[in-house]
Design an enzyme around this catalytic site. Structure first.
Site, PDB file in Angstrom:
ATOM      1  N   ASP A   1       0.825  -1.201   0.000  1.00  0.00           N
ATOM      2  CA  ASP A   1       0.000   0.000   0.000  1.00  0.00           C
ATOM      3  C   ASP A   1       0.861   1.253   0.000  1.00  0.00           C
ATOM      4  O   ASP A   1       0.545   2.242  -0.650  1.00  0.00           O
ATOM      5  CB  ASP A   1      -0.923   0.012   1.230  1.00  0.00           C
ATOM      6  CG  ASP A   1      -2.035  -1.016   1.088  1.00  0.00           C
ATOM      7  OD1 ASP A   1      -2.088  -1.666   0.019  1.00  0.00           O
ATOM      8  OD2 ASP A   1      -2.821  -1.166   2.027  1.00  0.00           O
TER       9      ASP A   1
ATOM     10  N   SER B   1      -7.029  10.863 -28.596  1.00  0.00           N
ATOM     11  CA  SER B   1      -7.378  12.186 -28.088  1.00  0.00           C
ATOM     12  C   SER B   1      -7.112  13.220 -29.172  1.00  0.00           C
ATOM     13  O   SER B   1      -6.766  12.871 -30.292  1.00  0.00           O
ATOM     14  CB  SER B   1      -6.622  12.489 -26.809  1.00  0.00           C
ATOM     15  OG  SER B   1      -5.264  12.450 -27.058  1.00  0.00           O
ATOM     16  N   LEU B   2      -7.284  14.469 -28.825  1.00  0.00           N
ATOM     17  CA  LEU B   2      -7.118  15.528 -29.815  1.00  0.00           C
ATOM     18  C   LEU B   2      -5.928  16.393 -29.452  1.00  0.00           C
ATOM     19  O   LEU B   2      -5.646  16.600 -28.283  1.00  0.00           O
ATOM     20  CB  LEU B   2      -8.366  16.416 -29.838  1.00  0.00           C
ATOM     21  CG  LEU B   2      -9.661  15.798 -30.355  1.00  0.00           C
ATOM     22  CD1 LEU B   2     -10.832  16.709 -30.059  1.00  0.00           C
ATOM     23  CD2 LEU B   2      -9.549  15.547 -31.850  1.00  0.00           C
TER      24      LEU B   2
ATOM     25  N   GLU C   1     -17.352  22.449 -34.029  1.00  0.00           N
ATOM     26  CA  GLU C   1     -18.389  22.092 -33.056  1.00  0.00           C
ATOM     27  C   GLU C   1     -17.842  22.262 -31.653  1.00  0.00           C
ATOM     28  O   GLU C   1     -16.628  22.268 -31.455  1.00  0.00           O
ATOM     29  CB  GLU C   1     -18.802  20.628 -33.272  1.00  0.00           C
ATOM     30  CG  GLU C   1     -17.680  19.655 -32.923  1.00  0.00           C
ATOM     31  CD  GLU C   1     -17.892  18.259 -33.504  1.00  0.00           C
ATOM     32  OE1 GLU C   1     -17.770  18.112 -34.739  1.00  0.00           O
ATOM     33  OE2 GLU C   1     -18.148  17.337 -32.723  1.00  0.00           O
TER      34      GLU C   1
ATOM     35  N   LYS D   1     -16.488  21.601 -27.974  1.00  0.00           N
ATOM     36  CA  LYS D   1     -15.800  20.489 -27.316  1.00  0.00           C
ATOM     37  C   LYS D   1     -16.465  20.318 -25.958  1.00  0.00           C
ATOM     38  O   LYS D   1     -16.355  21.175 -25.077  1.00  0.00           O
ATOM     39  CB  LYS D   1     -14.317  20.807 -27.151  1.00  0.00           C
ATOM     40  CG  LYS D   1     -13.533  19.648 -26.546  1.00  0.00           C
ATOM     41  CD  LYS D   1     -12.037  19.903 -26.649  1.00  0.00           C
ATOM     42  CE  LYS D   1     -11.226  18.677 -26.298  1.00  0.00           C
ATOM     43  NZ  LYS D   1     -11.379  18.258 -24.911  1.00  0.00           N
TER      44      LYS D   1
ATOM     45  N   ASP E   1     -17.296  19.067 -22.285  1.00  0.00           N
ATOM     46  CA  ASP E   1     -16.471  18.651 -21.156  1.00  0.00           C
ATOM     47  C   ASP E   1     -17.174  17.527 -20.399  1.00  0.00           C
ATOM     48  O   ASP E   1     -17.843  17.753 -19.396  1.00  0.00           O
ATOM     49  CB  ASP E   1     -16.210  19.856 -20.245  1.00  0.00           C
ATOM     50  CG  ASP E   1     -14.979  19.644 -19.386  1.00  0.00           C
ATOM     51  OD1 ASP E   1     -14.259  18.645 -19.620  1.00  0.00           O
ATOM     52  OD2 ASP E   1     -14.740  20.456 -18.486  1.00  0.00           O
TER      53      ASP E   1
ATOM     54  N   ARG F   1     -13.382   5.314 -22.492  1.00  0.00           N
ATOM     55  CA  ARG F   1     -12.178   5.401 -23.292  1.00  0.00           C
ATOM     56  C   ARG F   1     -11.021   4.624 -22.664  1.00  0.00           C
ATOM     57  O   ARG F   1     -10.222   4.008 -23.350  1.00  0.00           O
ATOM     58  CB  ARG F   1     -11.791   6.873 -23.435  1.00  0.00           C
ATOM     59  CG  ARG F   1     -10.510   7.086 -24.128  1.00  0.00           C
ATOM     60  CD  ARG F   1     -10.404   8.538 -24.574  1.00  0.00           C
ATOM     61  NE  ARG F   1      -9.106   8.730 -25.158  1.00  0.00           N
ATOM     62  CZ  ARG F   1      -8.136   9.417 -24.590  1.00  0.00           C
ATOM     63  NH1 ARG F   1      -8.335   9.989 -23.432  1.00  0.00           N
ATOM     64  NH2 ARG F   1      -6.979   9.541 -25.182  1.00  0.00           N
TER      65      ARG F   1
ATOM     66  N   TYR G   1     -20.608  12.249 -31.806  1.00  0.00           N
ATOM     67  CA  TYR G   1     -19.810  13.083 -32.710  1.00  0.00           C
ATOM     68  C   TYR G   1     -18.718  12.316 -33.451  1.00  0.00           C
ATOM     69  O   TYR G   1     -17.938  12.896 -34.201  1.00  0.00           O
ATOM     70  CB  TYR G   1     -19.196  14.274 -31.969  1.00  0.00           C
ATOM     71  CG  TYR G   1     -18.385  13.885 -30.738  1.00  0.00           C
ATOM     72  CD1 TYR G   1     -17.229  13.122 -30.854  1.00  0.00           C
ATOM     73  CD2 TYR G   1     -18.764  14.301 -29.465  1.00  0.00           C
ATOM     74  CE1 TYR G   1     -16.492  12.760 -29.739  1.00  0.00           C
ATOM     75  CE2 TYR G   1     -18.030  13.946 -28.343  1.00  0.00           C
ATOM     76  CZ  TYR G   1     -16.901  13.169 -28.492  1.00  0.00           C
ATOM     77  OH  TYR G   1     -16.169  12.804 -27.394  1.00  0.00           O
TER      78      TYR G   1
ATOM     79  N   LYS H   1      -8.809  25.457 -27.826  1.00  0.00           N
ATOM     80  CA  LYS H   1      -9.263  25.612 -26.451  1.00  0.00           C
ATOM     81  C   LYS H   1      -9.584  27.075 -26.149  1.00  0.00           C
ATOM     82  O   LYS H   1      -8.974  27.986 -26.716  1.00  0.00           O
ATOM     83  CB  LYS H   1      -8.183  25.118 -25.477  1.00  0.00           C
ATOM     84  CG  LYS H   1      -7.824  23.645 -25.617  1.00  0.00           C
ATOM     85  CD  LYS H   1      -8.968  22.713 -25.308  1.00  0.00           C
ATOM     86  CE  LYS H   1      -8.990  22.098 -23.957  1.00  0.00           C
ATOM     87  NZ  LYS H   1      -7.918  21.457 -23.365  1.00  0.00           N
TER      88      LYS H   1
ATOM     89  N   CYS I   1      26.167  30.358 -12.822  1.00  0.00           N
ATOM     90  CA  CYS I   1      25.257  29.273 -12.502  1.00  0.00           C
ATOM     91  C   CYS I   1      25.075  29.186 -10.989  1.00  0.00           C
ATOM     92  O   CYS I   1      26.058  29.077 -10.256  1.00  0.00           O
ATOM     93  CB  CYS I   1      25.829  27.963 -13.040  1.00  0.00           C
ATOM     94  SG  CYS I   1      24.949  26.517 -12.454  1.00  0.00           S
TER      95      CYS I   1
ATOM     96  N   CYS J   1      26.808  25.809  -9.642  1.00  0.00           N
ATOM     97  CA  CYS J   1      28.241  25.496  -9.612  1.00  0.00           C
ATOM     98  C   CYS J   1      29.119  26.728  -9.744  1.00  0.00           C
ATOM     99  O   CYS J   1      30.339  26.635  -9.648  1.00  0.00           O
ATOM    100  CB  CYS J   1      28.592  24.485 -10.701  1.00  0.00           C
ATOM    101  SG  CYS J   1      28.571  25.188 -12.367  1.00  0.00           S
TER     102      CYS J   1
ATOM    103  N   CYS K   1      24.462  27.181 -18.245  1.00  0.00           N
ATOM    104  CA  CYS K   1      25.666  26.971 -17.463  1.00  0.00           C
ATOM    105  C   CYS K   1      26.679  26.244 -18.338  1.00  0.00           C
ATOM    106  O   CYS K   1      26.336  25.316 -19.065  1.00  0.00           O
ATOM    107  CB  CYS K   1      25.320  26.117 -16.248  1.00  0.00           C
ATOM    108  SG  CYS K   1      26.770  25.403 -15.475  1.00  0.00           S
TER     109      CYS K   1
ATOM    110  N   CYS L   1      29.199  20.623 -13.191  1.00  0.00           N
ATOM    111  CA  CYS L   1      28.088  21.315 -12.526  1.00  0.00           C
ATOM    112  C   CYS L   1      27.209  20.288 -11.837  1.00  0.00           C
ATOM    113  O   CYS L   1      26.645  19.422 -12.492  1.00  0.00           O
ATOM    114  CB  CYS L   1      27.274  22.099 -13.540  1.00  0.00           C
ATOM    115  SG  CYS L   1      25.787  22.829 -12.821  1.00  0.00           S
TER     116      CYS L   1
HETATM  117  S1  IVH Z   1     -13.622  14.111 -31.650  1.00  0.00           S
HETATM  118  C1  IVH Z   1     -10.281  10.963 -32.808  1.00  0.00           C
HETATM  119  N1  IVH Z   1     -15.379  15.876 -30.889  1.00  0.00           N
HETATM  120  O1  IVH Z   1     -12.232  15.506 -26.326  1.00  0.00           O
HETATM  121  C2  IVH Z   1     -10.804  12.055 -31.979  1.00  0.00           C
HETATM  122  N2  IVH Z   1     -14.003  14.910 -29.212  1.00  0.00           N
HETATM  123  O2  IVH Z   1      -9.360  15.806 -26.219  1.00  0.00           O
HETATM  124  C3  IVH Z   1     -12.237  11.882 -31.627  1.00  0.00           C
HETATM  125  N3  IVH Z   1     -14.485  15.676 -26.944  1.00  0.00           N
HETATM  126  O3  IVH Z   1     -11.493  12.109 -25.975  1.00  0.00           O
HETATM  127  C4  IVH Z   1     -12.714  12.943 -30.731  1.00  0.00           C
HETATM  128  N4  IVH Z   1     -16.121  17.026 -27.482  1.00  0.00           N
HETATM  129  O4  IVH Z   1     -13.747  12.937 -25.069  1.00  0.00           O
HETATM  130  C5  IVH Z   1     -14.393  15.054 -30.489  1.00  0.00           C
HETATM  131  N5  IVH Z   1     -17.006  17.416 -30.352  1.00  0.00           N
HETATM  132  C6  IVH Z   1     -16.041  16.598 -29.969  1.00  0.00           C
HETATM  133  C7  IVH Z   1     -15.669  16.471 -28.626  1.00  0.00           C
HETATM  134  C8  IVH Z   1     -14.630  15.620 -28.278  1.00  0.00           C
HETATM  135  C9  IVH Z   1     -15.411  16.545 -26.484  1.00  0.00           C
HETATM  136  C10 IVH Z   1     -13.510  14.996 -26.096  1.00  0.00           C
HETATM  137  C11 IVH Z   1     -13.429  13.521 -26.299  1.00  0.00           C
HETATM  138  C12 IVH Z   1     -11.971  13.249 -26.605  1.00  0.00           C
HETATM  139  C13 IVH Z   1     -11.323  14.474 -26.081  1.00  0.00           C
HETATM  140  C14 IVH Z   1     -10.021  14.744 -26.784  1.00  0.00           C
END
Ligand code: IVH
Length: 722
Positions: free
Chosen positions: A44, A93-94, A127, A129, A131, A150, A237, A325, A427, A430, A445, A451
């Site tokens: 632990d 992810s993006l 579109e 994003k 949350d 995911r 989406y 963003k 530095c 050193c 440095c 150093c």
């Molecule tokens: S497209 C291959 N569209 O943002 C990429 N993602 O930072 C497919 N998210 O894991 C993602 N709104 O959970 C897409 N309009 C949107 C979104 C979106 C939120 C999230 C999604 C993804 C994360 C990536």
């Protein structure tokens, strides 16, 4: 004994990101074994130490907090209450961008990758994003069969029973839906629903910090009845596996989802230009507060699915999409001190110490000051005269993906008698001269291995997990060995680690000799000494990429080390190339074949190549490497996992102008098919793809009798349409 770890305050952003990735994976593994398999492999205390380190790194780099971070796992339900689901198509992810300019760069890079003519149209969707948390819904024969989170992108959690309680997610699709389709999107909670839920839950004392956590916590309930009582919502989406094409554009597919009964976001539009994209961003931003749900930016996606396919993916994110963003939250506080940190590469970085202040829900006590010029206000957007001084009231900002920064000061609050900050030219670690090269913003440095900030760091880095991974050489041990005044206990360079056992074994059996015996020293003991030596000996062979990464060459992080290792296979070849590339005529465009080969490695540009060449040009580095090579053998990197394709394992050179794809696309395609792409023609070249205007490389290829084909023939050969 703990593994070697770099102190959190010394981590670079790159190191921090890679460590957070590793911690997320490692902790998830422990969670799995503990909860799911009842077979923990750590105590632990060790587990807690990992979680603590993760939290500490996240506190310093809040912008790097991962979606799969252990700290983001909400609610008490362990993630392993759910079975695992292997995603048939990874959930990526993006990439994030923060400014109009970044968006413009994104559009340019897409156009360049596709070699689009300047007047050729290119449509993006834009579109909000959302949350929330992403979800993959798998339908087989039009019935919902699995819903998965995911997870790490490859493996998620099976939350089907809980998802079935969300009324707006269809259980059944209409007859025109394909046999197999995975509809992906975001599970979220509306803000008003969240507030109501907070009220309801307040009595039980268990509440969530924000709608996102609330959605995640509600979804991870063991009992679907609890989830059912939570107001969860969904937007579709994206998609994963599909047994037949769903449409020809992003926009159309999402409309189809709507027809099938999925909620889709009505703020998605098509944009035919950068201006339209940015206008849409501003429109959504202006309405942000009025939207009933939390959003943190705007996502742009290339609309044409044929183009998406050509653009493909980087390791973690698609090339055809990016998230723009919203700007960071701001706050004011007082700058109490400016400290200078000396990094592993000798860079002197000023760090602002702040009176604690909350920005966007996170307590901030440090902010980056970047460099000398930034403090003076040179080249910044601050008004002239707004230099940064200790005692100033400062405006700080925490953006999605950057370290907290100081944006500006409030000059009217400047205390009387404050003095401009004088950046040290020595530095602090050193005392060596710290110099700023022409055109460089960073002061460094010059102490190198003498150093302590760099040398201790170099040794630490060398033994760290992603480098030599030597267990038992933690921070404390390194401090103990480093420059120890007893020769049999001294480690000053990486090679010393591997001679330690020998030096110990050779100690005379006298009183003086025994004073240097490691096992006699407090905190060691015979067992741990043996373990340490065994751990060291176990690393006398390491992969070339680890070896390269461990050397701590500027710009050669894990990824670049892998790239170089995969290309050159052996250290010897790489070193010979790096040494031969160091010709007086300069590197650049006119560089020799070796230089061209290095810069031709996918992902390695001039800056990295130069760092590599410069490293081997230094006498003391060559000596350190030679000493190390007496003890350690870098094993040749395996060739890229055998891909079966007509060009797998072949070395290909692209030359002349390509008309159907950009250089980058050609390179990425060839590498995806298992080929090695070189920048110049040599005896090792197997195939030259020559476009119009090919010159010396074509001539060389013909002289060497190497096969030369056209761009069209290339497409034929790899079985792809141009
Ligand atoms: S497209 C291959 N569209 O943002 C990429 N993602 O930072 C497919 N998210 O894991 C993602 N709104 O959970 C897409 N309009 C949107 C979104 C979106 C939120 C999230 C999604 C993804 C994360 C990536």
């Amino acid at each position: 004994m703990a593994k070697a770890e770099t102190p959190v305050e010394m981590l670079t952003q790159e190191d921090a990101a890679s460590e957070l990735a590793r911690l997320a994976e490692e902790i998830a593994g422990h969670d799995r074994r503990y909860h799911g398999e009842d077979a923990p492999t750590v105590s632990d205390a060790e587990y807690d130490a990992l979680k603590l380190r993760n939290a500490q790194i996240e506190a310093r780099f809040p912008e790097l907090i991962r979606e799969d971070s252990p700290s983001r796992r909400v609610g008490s339900a362990p993630s392993t209450a759910f079975a695992q689901v292997q995603h048939s198509v990874p959930m990526l992810s993006l990439d994030n961008v923060f400014s109009d300019e970044d968006v413009s760069d994104f559009v340019t890079s897409v156009r360049r990758f596709l070699s689009l003519a300047p007047d050729a149209g290119l449509v993006f969707t834009a579109e909000p994003k959302i949350d929330g948390l992403s979800m993959s819904l798998r339908y087989e024969r039009r019935k919902l069969v699995t819903a998965a989170t995911r997870g790490d992108g490859t493996t998620g959690e099976n939350v089907t029973a809980n998802i079935r309680t969300i009324g707006e997610i269809p259980q059944q699709l209409p007859p025109d839906a394909p046999d197999i389709v995975e509809v992906r999107g975001e599970v979220y909670m509306r803000r008003d629903d969240f507030l109501d839920l907070q009220k309801r839950m307040a009595e039980s004392g268990q509440t969530f910090a924000n709608p996102r956590n609330s959605a995640a916590g509600s979804l991870r309930q063991k009992n679907p009845e609890v989830t059912k009582s939570r107001p969860l919502k969904f937007f579709a989406y994206a998609w994963g596996e599909a047994s037949e094409p769903l449409g020809s554009t992003q926009y159309d597919v999402v409309q189809r989802f709507r027809d099938w009964g999925f909620p889709v976001n009505d703020r998605m539009v098509r944009c035919a230009s950068l201006e339209e994209m940015l206008a849409q961003y501003r429109a959504i931003e202006a309405d942000r507060a009025e939207l009933p749900y939390d959003i943190d930016g705007v996502v742009y996606k290339v609309d044409s699915l044929a183009l998406q396919e050509r653009l493909g993916f980087r390791s973690r994110s698609p090339r055809w999409a990016t998230a723009h963003k919203f700007p960071a939250e701001k706050a004011t506080t007082v700058l109490t001190a400016i400290d200078i940190q000396v990094g592993r590469t000798g860079a002197l970085t000023p760090v602002a110490r702040l009176e604690p202040v909350t920005v966007g829900g996170v307590v901030v006590v440090n902010a980056t000051l970047h460099n000398e010029d930034y403090i003076k206000g040179i080249g910044t957007t601050r008004p002239e005269g707004h230099d940064i001084r200790v005692g100033d009231t400062v405006i700080i900002q925490r953006a999605g993906d950057v370290i907290p920064q100081i944006l500006d000061i409030l000059p009217e609050k400047r205390p009387a008698g404050s003095m401009p900050y004088v950046f040290p030219t020595e530095c602090p670690a050193c005392g060596s001269h710290a110099v700023r090269e022409e055109g460089e913003a960073v002061r460094r440095c010059t102490g190198g291995l003498i150093c302590p900030a760099q040398a201790v760091e170099r040794v630490r880095h060398f033994v760290s997990r992603n480098a030599f991974d030597i267990e038992g050489l933690g921070e404390k041990q390194i401090e103990f060995f480093f420059n120890n005044d007893k020769p049999a206990l001294r480690i000053s360079t990486p090679a010393d680690i591997f001679t330690l056992r020998r030096r110990q074994d050779e100690l005379p059996a006298t009183l003086e000799g025994s004073l240097e015996k490691l096992e006699k020293i407090e905190g060691f003991g015979a067992v741990s000494v043996k373990k340490l030596f065994d751990a060291i000996d176990a690393r006398r062979e390491v992969s070339l990429s680890r070896f390269l990464f461990a050397l701590g060459i500027r710009h050669i992080g894990e990824t670049n080390a892998k790239r170089l290792a995969r290309h050159f296979h052996s250290f010897d070849t790489l070193r010979k190339a790096a040494e031969a590339a160091n010709i007086p005529e300069g590197k650049g465009d006119s560089g020799n074949a070796e230089w061209q080969e290095i810069v031709g490695v996918n992902g390695i540009g001039g800056i990295v190549a130069e760092a590599l060449v410069d490293f081997f040009a230094e006498q003391h580095n060559r000596e350190a490497v030679d000493a190390l090579l007496k003890e350690v053998t870098p094993t040749d990197e395996e060739a890229i996992a055998a891909v079966s394709s007509p060009v797998a394992g072949k070395t290909v050179v692209f030359t002349g102008s390509l008309e159907k794809m950009s250089r980058d696309e050609a390179k990425a395609m060839a590498e995806r098919l298992g080929a090695k792409v070189a920048g110049s023609v040599s005896k090792k070249t197997d195939l030259v793809v020559a476009g119009p205007g090919a010159g010396s490389k074509l001539k060389q290829a013909t002289e060497l009798g190497i096969e030369v084909i056209s761009e069209d023939q290339w497409f034929e050969r790899v079985g792809r349409e141009a």
